[in-house]
Design an enzyme around this catalytic site. Structure first.
Site, mmCIF file in Angstrom:
data_model
loop_
_atom_site.group_PDB
_atom_site.id
_atom_site.type_symbol
_atom_site.label_atom_id
_atom_site.label_comp_id
_atom_site.label_asym_id
_atom_site.label_seq_id
_atom_site.Cartn_x
_atom_site.Cartn_y
_atom_site.Cartn_z
ATOM 1 N N ASP A 1 -9.686 3.533 11.659
ATOM 2 C CA ASP A 1 -9.785 4.915 12.121
ATOM 3 C C ASP A 1 -11.171 5.134 12.714
ATOM 4 O OD1 ASP A 1 -9.059 7.541 12.530
ATOM 5 O OD2 ASP A 1 -9.270 8.149 10.431
ATOM 6 N N GLU B 1 -13.015 5.173 18.142
ATOM 7 C CA GLU B 1 -13.047 5.483 19.583
ATOM 8 C C GLU B 1 -14.300 4.952 20.302
ATOM 9 O OE1 GLU B 1 -9.997 7.413 17.704
ATOM 10 O OE2 GLU B 1 -12.095 7.668 17.186
ATOM 11 N N ASP C 1 -4.792 12.827 15.211
ATOM 12 C CA ASP C 1 -4.827 14.021 14.361
ATOM 13 C C ASP C 1 -4.054 15.173 14.996
ATOM 14 O OD1 ASP C 1 -6.395 12.591 12.637
ATOM 15 O OD2 ASP C 1 -8.285 13.469 13.296
#
Length: 799
Positions: free
Chosen positions: A405, A408, A483
């Site tokens: 997670d 990015e 999300d």
């Protein structure tokens, strides 16, 4: 005094006339008077690559996206010089290059234009960063539609949209918001019933305009790097998608249990809470294979550590969960806490593994542990080190999967929520700034994680999930759509995102069922479960800030609906596993939007909701509250309503009833759908009988069933079972032929055959040309029978 100190603004620059060309086996390079070079590589008769160098040599030819074992080789390549252009032919395509300015036209062999440059390649010097902003504009053909581009939360047909690719942590995003978590610079264009694909392999921020600024122009450009794109010819959408997936790579088969149901929350802790949740699944007989531990399992959010107050003996806990059928999945983020007493941090500093700013200091940013440094996953030595960090989690403690997670990479409390542009990366020895490496950072983290899990899970198969991705990430990992929010709009978004990801080469994707942020109503949760069980990756996940989202968190009706649909998924595991085999072997997406399924029908070109699960199951989610059904489009052909057995003729929109305990599900006539008995987890039961639901068709249809041990690598040595069933239906006969390959022996000996829609009463049954007594195959009034699995031909005769 010097007064003329300003640089002249050049604006767009264009290639001039061709002065020479050269041919080298599968490449033809053209050179222009103003030092522009165009190199065309003929990878296959239907796959071409176009690279442009403006006023300089080509860059080092390296790509994170292109798969090492992509298919290459063509049958024919010829080149002719005409008065005003050069013409090249393969056995499928014609390419014309203008002598005047390098503009291209790509045609089929009948002379129909597939794709044609408008301004073509042009560029603009970037005075802020150096290098060029590279651009391409093309004519949009009559009624052209556009698909693909990864996780964009928009209509499947992108005509009229303008989008960009810059991997972004976008909490609680909304419909049409852009950019999101993934960068997949690949689109499919379709016009005149012909499809092609363009993959712009450039890792800088890229931009695409699908007839937004100008209604007949499609363009794409990047903030740096090369104009380097692949053209993939169909003519079908299916062939384009398969060609792109071959180019960027196919995954290995996952363990069968990963296709079961997964439960996750931010966060389940301490150990007693984890056990409470898992025990409740077994108590209520709701199947579940995986339980997730979010960041709170760590010691102060330090990766590769455990909070011993919450989890005093993680190895014992993981083993006890495994005894009850639960595989434990843990989260790992890229941010490494700055702590001189933290062993992971110390190793990274000692080996100089962290990303650095342009002037030398480590990149520092705040994430969950506080101030962190970040490994440079574009450095092969860093990936090797990172993969080794998983030894304790996987080999010693027994964790079965890892969830990457915040990759990015996400950074809190800074503009842009990520690294500054000046951060430097190794990029496999092609040193660069974060502007070039940003979009592939998460992909390379997932790759390093995959390599570690593959090493330490052996002889079992690894399981990795990632939030951030670039084209080709499917080789290493599954993914989810980030999300999202517990709203009806996000239920619609989840559907189109997963369909788009499947069309973009990344089938093993799902959404956070129920919504990550906020709290769903029981009705919304039930409708989301009904959709989510038909997504390849099936996981409930929520923030926990707004309430619980376990299946029993609502009322008994919702709990029962949830159980019903999760049980259906477990019954369909052999069908789902066969879908995955088709994906890994042939690059065929596991979910198919209607335009993929039947592009010749113009009614499919703008449909968003309906999709084909595998090859023979049509699914349409309910996307509005208080619904007793919905209007939906049934594609051409005849389809059986799964719930009632009625046959509907397709090619039209119709009303389908679907109260809260159902969604529209249809089975293609002639399909043979394999089913397992309901299990609470994969491996709970030894499969003693494979059920085959046989849907009668007047005509022919082919179905497959792939099975193996469900884990391990013996299937690569031929220890698999691939059964092909060929059904032929006549007015008073039904013939099923079976062809089997592979050395794997399935544990069951018999098929239970459910005959659905048979238009005649059974008079006689022959197996391999020998007539069988009715009582031997246990034919009953429902048209069901049990027969030995190794038949070659089953012949059912009627009155």
């Amino acid at each position: 005094m010097i007064t003329n100190t300003e640089l002249e603004y050049k604006g767009n620059l264009f290639p001039s006339q061709i002065t020479s060309h050269k041919k080298e086996v599968d490449k033809i390079t053209f050179y222009t008077k103003n030092n522009v070079a165009l190199q065309i590589s003929f990878l296959r008769d239907s796959v071409l690559r176009f690279r442009y160098a403006a006023e300089q040599d080509f860059e080092t030819d390296f790509s994170y996206a292109i798969c090492d074992d992509a298919t290459y080789g063509y049958n024919y390549l010829g080149i002719e010089e005409k008065e005003d252009h050069f013409t090249m032919h393969t056995s499928k395509l014609e390419v014309r290059v203008s002598k005047k300015d390098l503009r291209l036209a790509i045609l089929d062999l009948d002379g129909n234009i597939l794709n044609e440059d408008e301004l073509g390649f042009h560029w603009e010097e970037s005075y802020q960063y150096g290098g060029n902003i590279v651009k391409m504009s093309k004519f949009s053909q009559e009624s052209e539609s556009f698909y693909g581009m990864g996780d964009k939360p928009s209509q499947l047909n992108l005509r009229g949209k303008r989008i960009e690719n810059w991997v972004t942590d976008q909490f609680a995003y909304s419909k049409d918001q852009d950019p999101l978590y993934k960068s997949v610079p690949f689109y499919i264009g379709m016009h005149h019933d012909t499809a092609y694909g363009i993959f712009f392999d450039n890792t800088f921020k890229t931009h695409f305009d699908f007839c937004n600024e100008r209604r007949n122009i499609t363009s794409f450009w990047a903030d740096g790097g090369e104009m380097n794109y692949y053209f993939i010819y169909g003519p079908s959408v299916a062939e384009v998608v398969v060609g792109y997936t071959d180019l960027t790579g196919k995954p290995e088969l996952p363990p069968l249990w990963t296709l079961g149901f997964h439960q996750c929350k931010w966060s389940y802790y301490p150990e007693s809470k984890v056990k409470e949740v898992t025990n409740k699944f077994r108590e209520l007989q709701i199947p579940c294979d995986a339980i997730y531990l979010d960041i709170d399992y760590m010691d102060g959010f330090r990766c590769f550590t455990w909070n011993k107050d919450y989890f005093p003996d993680p190895k014992k806990m993981v083993a006890e969960l495994a005894e009850d059928g639960f595989k434990t999945i843990v989260i790992i983020d890229p941010g490494i806490k700055i702590d001189k007493d933290y062993w992971v941090y110390k190793e990274a500093v000692e080996n100089d593994y962290f990303c650095k700013r342009a002037d030398g200091p480590y990149m520092k940013g705040k994430v969950w542990p506080g101030e962190c440094n970040f490994p440079d996953f574009t450095n092969p030595k860093v990936r090797e080190w990172w993969s080794g960090l998983y030894k304790e989690l996987i080999a010693d403690i027994g964790v079965k999967g890892v969830w990457n997670d915040m990759n990015e990479p996400a950074v809190m409390e800074v503009p842009g929520k990520t690294f500054p542009d000046d951060v430097r990366h190794n990029y496999e020895g092609n040193f660069c700034s974060h502007r070039k490496a940003h979009n592939i950072y998460g992909m390379q983290m997932a790759r390093a994680t995959y390599e570690g899990l593959k090493k330490y899970s052996f002889p079992k198969r690894p399981f990795v999930i990632t939030r951030a991705a670039y084209s080709g990430t499917q080789r290493y990992t599954s993914s989810w759509t980030g999300d999202n929010v517990a709203t009806w709009e996000h239920l619609w978004i989840a559907n189109v995102q997963v369909l788009r990801m499947a069309m973009s080469g990344m089938s093993f994707t799902g959404s956070d069922i129920g919504g990550f942020a906020e709290q769903p109503s029981g009705e919304l949760f039930a409708r989301w479960i009904q959709l989510g069980v038909f997504h390849p990756f099936c996981r409930v996940h929520s923030s926990g800030d707004h309430g619980n989202q376990e299946p029993w968190s609502f009322d008994d009706e919702v709990t029962n609906i949830t159980r019903k649909f999760i049980e259906l998924r477990y019954q369909l595991l052999p069908y789902l596993y066969t879908m995955f085999y088709d994906y890994t072997e042939n690059g065929i997406p596991m979910l198919k939007s209607l335009v993929y399924f039947d592009q010749e029908d113009p009614h499919t070109h703008y449909r968003n909701d309906e999709f084909i699960f595998g090859n023979q199951i049509l699914v349409c989610p309910i996307l509005e509250p208080n619904s007793k059904g919905r209007r939906m489009y049934i594609p051409r052909g005849n389809w059986y309503n799964y719930w009632g057995g009625e046959v509907s003729k397709g090619g039209k929109e119709c009303w389908v009833e679907a109260d809260i305990d159902k969604i529209p599900i249809f089975i293609k006539e002639g399909a043979i759908i394999p089913k397992y008995p309901v299990q609470q987890y994969v491996g709970e039961k030894e499969i003693e009988e494979l059920t085959l639901d046989v849907y009668y068709k007047l005509g022919k249809e082919e179905s497959n069933v792939f099975e193996d041990a469900g884990d391990g690598y013996d299937y690569k040595k031929g220890r698999y079972s691939l059964r092909t069933f060929k059904l032929t239906g006549k007015e008073n006969q039904l013939i099923i032929q079976q062809f089997k390959e592979g050395k794997y022996e399935t544990p069951y000996d018999c098929f239970k055959i459910n005959l659905i829609g048979l238009p005649f009463k059974i008079h006689a049954v022959e197996i391999d040309n020998v007539e069988i007594l009715m009582e031997e195959v246990m034919v009953n009034g429902d048209g069901n029978m049990t027969i030995q699995k190794e038949f070659t031909q089953l012949h059912i005769k009627g009155f």
